[in-house]
Each structure stands twice: as structure tokens, then as C-alpha cells.
Design an enzyme around this catalytic site. Structure first.
Site, short mmCIF file in Angstrom:
data_model
loop_
_atom_site.label_atom_id
_atom_site.label_comp_id
_atom_site.label_asym_id
_atom_site.label_seq_id
_atom_site.Cartn_x
_atom_site.Cartn_y
_atom_site.Cartn_z
N GLY A 1 0.83 -1.20 0.00
CA GLY A 1 0.00 0.00 0.00
C GLY A 1 0.86 1.25 0.00
N GLY B 1 2.56 3.18 8.94
CA GLY B 1 2.47 2.04 9.86
C GLY B 1 3.81 1.66 10.48
N GLU C 1 9.79 -2.58 4.10
CA GLU C 1 8.98 -2.43 2.89
C GLU C 1 9.86 -2.04 1.70
OE1 GLU C 1 4.71 -1.14 4.93
OE2 GLU C 1 6.05 0.42 4.17
#
Length: 253
Positions: A103, A118, A124
Site C-alpha cells: 500500500g 504504519g 517495505e
């Protein structure tokens, strides 16, 4: 009457959040349906939108007997993979991934991203960087021309704990704005990342050349990584308010 107004606002808020959730689901399903094939190693992002993608992936594995392995970007992603009965692996075993789906907090007109709301931005970025294609899923609220149009919480920067004050000062003096140490909600003190570090949220006050700024911030001693993902996303699937899915590809210059 004020009570009617309060009720109206409550209903509106529920409807908007339902619409956003449905948009996330549509985007997640579209990305998995278009990019996941048999015998792939897949990077699994973090956050609320990725839940729908993993649900769809699990459905396809059951229905089509797909043989896939999944690399998580966080503790949350790892739990999601296991809860859905998917095969968990890591970058030691699969350093080259076919696709990573994740996302974003905001997407600009160049398909650059702000991520890390987050708190998992470093993993990520590593997992996105290991993939042949990096596919992003988001709802319509994340689509912007310029960073800061929609996302007001700043750019997350992961720092080792001893460096958070010097990096805060350097950011403000070199690039303006203000960087704040992210504080935890259900724990006293700061948020601690999965890597044992702190997060700064840098609230910038103007549009920068993000590629240059990203490199400059990464060079500051004590910075682990930034939530700026520049030139990494190949495609973004936006779930729209009307129930459709809009696809944006990286602009060709």
C-alpha cells in the site's frame, strides 16, 4: 437540531469509511488478479489495504492450486501470511522476488510514494527493491498531484535512537518544516520499529525535488531509511469512489 446533525455526521462518516474499505478491497483484488501467477515468490506489504490482497491471494491459492511463497515486510504481514495458510519464506531463501504488492500513504503524479505511516518503511523498501515488479494498491484518498495535498502526517524517517535529536535539527535547518518523534499510543514513550529504531515524522513546508531530498536525508548519519519511495512503483491500482479501479503507470519522460 444539533442531535440530528451529530447523527447525520456519524452516518456520513460510517458511509465514507465503508466506501474507502470497499475501494481498498477492489484495488487489492485487482492487483492480485493481474500480477500473481503460479510458481512465484511474492513480497507482502503492510497496512490495512494489504489485508484484502492477502485474502484474495489465499482464495486463488485454494481455487487454482497456485504454488507461491510469501516474504513479509513486517510482523503484521508475517501474521497475515500465516493466518491465511500461505507459505512463509524470507529473503535469505528468496532474495529475488517476482512481485511485491504493498500500500501507500500518498501517491504523487510521478508515481513516487510516501510510505511508513504504519512504521515498517525500511523492510517495505528492502522487499520492494528485491522484486522484479513493485505494484501498489490504494484507495482514492491517497491519490495526489503533490505530496502533502492529502497526507498531512509528514514523511516518516527511521533513525537509530541516539541520532534522533541531531537528525531532527539537521532536517529543519537544511530543508525547513519540522520533524517530530513519533510517540506510541498504548505504551509510554516513542514508537519502536520492528528493527528497534525510532521514527521521525518530517512535516515539510514546501514541495521539494524529492529524489535529491531523499538522497540527502539518507546520507545523514543515523538515518536508516526514509518513507520516500522514488521511481520504485511500476503501477498503482486505485480503488475509486464509484466502485471502479483506476490504474496509473509510471510516466515516461
Amino acid at each position: 437540531r444539533s442531535s440530528d446533525l451529530v447523527e447525520y455526521r456519524r452516518v456520513l462518516s460510517v458511509l465514507c469509511s465503508r466506501m474507502a474499505e470497499e475501494a481498498k478491497r477492489k484495488a487489492g483484488y485487482a492487483a492480485v488478479d493481474h500480477h500473481v501467477k503460479n510458481n512465484q515468490a511474492i513480497g507482502i506489504g503492510s497496512g490495512s489495504t494489504i489485508v484484502y490482497a492477502v485474502n484474495r491471494l489465499a482464495e486463488r491459492v485454494k481455487q487454482e492450486g497456485l504454488n507461491v511463497v510469501c516474504v513479509p515486510t513486517s510482523f503484521q504481514a508475517r501474521q497475515l501470511i500465516l493466518q491465511n495458510g500461505l507459505t512463509l519464506t524470507d529473503l535469505d531463501r528468496h532474495p529475488e522476488l517476482d512481485v511485491t504488492i504493498d500500500g501507500a500513504d500518498e501517491v504523487d503524479s510521478e508515481l513516487s510514494l510516501i510510505k511508513g505511516g504504519g512504521g515498517c518503511l525500511t523492510q517495505e523498501k528492502v522487499v520492494a527493491g528485491c522484486a522484479k515488479s513493485f505494484i501498489v494498491i490504494a484507495d482514492y484518498r491517497k491519490d495526489s498531484r503533490n505530496f502533502g495535498d492529502q497526507w498531512k502526517k509528514g514523511i516518516p524517517i527511521e533513525v537509530i535512537p541516539m541520532a534522533y535529536v541531531p537528525v531532527t535539527k539537521t532536517l529543519a535547518s537544511r530543508f525547513g518544516g519540522v520533524a517530530e518523534l513519533r510517540m506510541a499510543v498504548s505504551k509510554a514513550g516513542p514508537v519502536v520499529t520492528d528493527n528497534g529504531n525510532f521514527l521521525l515524522d518530517w512535516k515539510f513546508d514546501k514541495v521539494h525535488n524529492w529524489s535529491t531530498v531523499n538522497t540527502a536525508i539518507k546520507m545523514m548519519p543515523g538515518v536508516v531509511d526514509t518513507g520516500l519511495f522514488i521511481g520504485m512503483a511500476e503501477k498503482v491500482y486505485f480503488g475509486m469512489e464509484d466502485g471502479s479501479v483506476a490504474v496509473r503507470e509510471k510516466p515516461v519522460h
